[in-house]
Write a protein that holds these residues in place. Structure first.
Motif, PDB file in Angstrom:
ATOM      1  N   VAL A 181      -0.865   7.496  -4.385  1.00 22.34           N
ATOM      2  CA  VAL A 181      -0.643   8.624  -3.476  1.00 22.34           C
ATOM      3  C   VAL A 181      -1.439   9.848  -3.928  1.00 22.34           C
ATOM      4  O   VAL A 181      -1.397  10.232  -5.102  1.00 22.34           O
ATOM      5  N   VAL A 182      -2.160  10.447  -2.987  1.00 22.79           N
ATOM      6  CA  VAL A 182      -2.862  11.701  -3.248  1.00 22.79           C
ATOM      7  C   VAL A 182      -2.144  12.791  -2.453  1.00 22.79           C
ATOM      8  O   VAL A 182      -1.959  12.668  -1.238  1.00 22.79           O
ATOM      9  N   ALA A 183      -1.713  13.835  -3.154  1.00 22.13           N
ATOM     10  CA  ALA A 183      -0.920  14.901  -2.528  1.00 22.13           C
ATOM     11  C   ALA A 183      -1.813  16.093  -2.233  1.00 22.13           C
ATOM     12  O   ALA A 183      -2.503  16.588  -3.131  1.00 22.13           O
ATOM     13  N   SER A 184      -1.795  16.559  -0.988  1.00 20.90           N
ATOM     14  CA  SER A 184      -2.550  17.755  -0.616  1.00 20.90           C
ATOM     15  C   SER A 184      -1.588  18.941  -0.553  1.00 20.90           C
ATOM     16  O   SER A 184      -0.586  18.894   0.161  1.00 20.90           O
ATOM     17  N   THR A 185      -1.909  19.999  -1.288  1.00 18.29           N
ATOM     18  CA  THR A 185      -0.984  21.129  -1.378  1.00 18.29           C
ATOM     19  C   THR A 185      -1.724  22.446  -1.514  1.00 18.29           C
ATOM     20  O   THR A 185      -2.840  22.497  -2.041  1.00 18.29           O
ATOM     21  N   GLY A 186      -1.090  23.513  -1.049  1.00 19.05           N
ATOM     22  CA  GLY A 186      -1.590  24.864  -1.283  1.00 19.05           C
ATOM     23  C   GLY A 186      -0.947  25.467  -2.517  1.00 19.05           C
ATOM     24  O   GLY A 186      -1.187  26.623  -2.834  1.00 19.05           O
ATOM     25  N   ARG A 187      -0.087  24.680  -3.176  1.00 19.98           N
ATOM     26  CA  ARG A 187       0.588  25.172  -4.381  1.00 19.98           C
ATOM     27  C   ARG A 187       0.261  24.266  -5.573  1.00 19.98           C
ATOM     28  O   ARG A 187       1.120  23.486  -6.030  1.00 19.98           O
ATOM     29  N   PRO A 188      -0.994  24.350  -6.067  1.00 21.78           N
ATOM     30  CA  PRO A 188      -1.388  23.477  -7.189  1.00 21.78           C
ATOM     31  C   PRO A 188      -0.533  23.706  -8.441  1.00 21.78           C
ATOM     32  O   PRO A 188      -0.432  22.828  -9.300  1.00 21.78           O
ATOM     33  N   GLN A 189       0.115  24.885  -8.516  1.00 28.64           N
ATOM     34  CA  GLN A 189       1.000  25.153  -9.666  1.00 28.64           C
ATOM     35  C   GLN A 189       2.196  24.208  -9.685  1.00 28.64           C
ATOM     36  O   GLN A 189       2.906  24.109 -10.688  1.00 28.64           O
ATOM     37  N   GLU A 190       2.431  23.509  -8.568  1.00 25.77           N
ATOM     38  CA  GLU A 190       3.534  22.544  -8.501  1.00 25.77           C
ATOM     39  C   GLU A 190       3.046  21.116  -8.777  1.00 25.77           C
ATOM     40  O   GLU A 190       3.729  20.146  -8.461  1.00 25.77           O
ATOM     41  N   SER A 191       1.858  20.988  -9.376  1.00 30.05           N
ATOM     42  CA  SER A 191       1.277  19.651  -9.605  1.00 30.05           C
ATOM     43  C   SER A 191       2.192  18.761 -10.443  1.00 30.05           C
ATOM     44  O   SER A 191       2.324  17.561 -10.164  1.00 30.05           O
TER      45      SER A 191
END
Ligand code: NDP
Length: 333
Positions: A181-191
């Motif tokens: 799974v590849v997750a797309s997010t605007g909050r990379p701090q939640e990686s």
């Protein structure tokens, strides 16, 4: 008497949502099952309803809440009797019919699903409509992959809106099925959070959020998209030959600025996912798979508990994209 959030709209006071004390006699007459609500949730659509940011609520006064889990207290419906544990998602509840952000609800028995064996009411609402919709998306991809003989692990699956309710549950479900799974997010701090749910890789949502070429490098065997707009267009454009995209949301926008190229040149399939009017058999299948296929430790990590009155402030947070995972509402707190 019971507590509920109540939305009113008047010329004098405008659009308002407040914690209210209601009489049982005020419950809608157009329902044949009365339920003591044990848990509810806050979904994106509830955020729209509570704030009035979109015309989700169609009649006033309205109790918001598109879902609940509870116990039947009174039934004139042949499928249900007092003591049955039930779940409700959608069917216009919280929009045209009084909803689940309340201690009591009266609904049509045809709208209810039995709480599956082994799933508690709190966990069911921690999953909520967002998680059930994620399951419907994953089921659409599973059917597609079964038809096209795609094996888990044979390619990457993209999940957009990764930190949201749909995204978080989709990541956990797909990872449990053995997918990369590849997750797309605007909050990379939640990686770290996204990786703990099972994401193998994280990409910044800006890679997908702007206008892109109609056909891009083939990457995804499947996509769960809760974002819409350019993100959905770019996700389709970068889906591998014969792959599939399950679209359920519009967090970026309702538009779809795409071309037909991925569909006619790569045989990509776009599945539209609607949870509101989904047929009973599909609902039951989704809840059964959620009861067995979702890691409870991951669900606990996704979930934050709030009280009924807190849902008003949290509605603004969810629309601002500031909520991580799922908000479960203790209607008795
Ligand atoms: P959430 O608010 O929990 O999550 C949405 C996520 O989308 C955010 O956490 C954020 O993730 C991302 N996001 C927010 N704004 C933008 C933006 N401008 N551009 C790109 N990404 C953005 O909502 P839910 O997960 O509960 O619901 C997601 C969508 O699915 C909503 O549009 C909702 O209406 C829809 N939905 C549809 C259903 C159906 O039946 N079809 C049922 C349930 C939901 P991050 O911070 O990781 O980028």
């Amino acid at each position: 008497m019971f507590k509920a959030l109540l939305i009113t709209k008047t010329d004098e006071a405008g659009y308002r949502c407040a914690l209210s004390e209601l009489d049982d006699a005020q419950l809608p007459a157009s329902g044949d099952v009365t339920v003591q609500v044990d848990w509810s949730t806050l979904n994106y659509k509830d955020g729209l309803a509570i704030t009035g940011q979109s015309p989700v609520v169609r009649s006033f006064p309205m109790v918001p809440g598109i879902d609940f889990a509870g116990t039947v207290t009174d039934s004139a419906h042949p499928r249900w009797k007092a003591g049955d544990r039930v779940i409700l998602n959608g069917f216009g509840v919280g929009e045209t019919h009084w909803g689940g952000l309340a201690q009591k609800a009266r609904v049509q028995g045809d709208w209810l699903v039995a709480l599956p064996e082994g799933l508690g009411a709190r966990d069911a609402m921690a999953i909520g409509t967002a998680g059930y919709t994620a399951m419907l998306c994953v089921m659409a991809l599973q059917r597609h992959w079964a038809e096209t003989c795609v094996q888990p692990g044979s390619g990457e699956v993209l999940v957009t809106g990764a930190n949201g309710g749909v995204g978080s549950v989709a990541i956990a479900l797909l990872a449990a099925l053995g997918h990369t799974v590849v997750a797309s997010t605007g909050r990379p701090q939640e990686s770290d959070y996204l990786k703990s749910l099972g994401a193998a890789d994280i990409i910044d949502r800006s890679m997908l959020g702007a206008p892109g070429r109609p056909l891009q490098k083939e990457r995804w065997i499947g996509v769960v998209d809760s974002v819409g707009s350019h993100t959905l267009a770019n996700a389709c454009a970068s889906t591998r030959y014969g792959g599939a995209v399950a679209a359920c949301g519009l967090a970026q926008g309702m538009d779809l600025p795409a071309s037909v190229a991925p569909f006619i040149l790569r045989g990509v399939t776009l599945y539209g996912i609607d949870s509101v009017m989904a047929p009973l058999a599909r609902r039951e299948a989704a809840w059964a798979q959620l009861a067995t296929g979702l890691d409870r430790r991951k669900l606990a990590a996704i979930t934050h508990e709030i009280g009924l009155a807190d849902a008003i402030g949290a509605a603004r947070d969810i629309l601002a994209g500031q909520v991580r995972g799922r908000l479960v509402v203790n209607v008795n707190a």
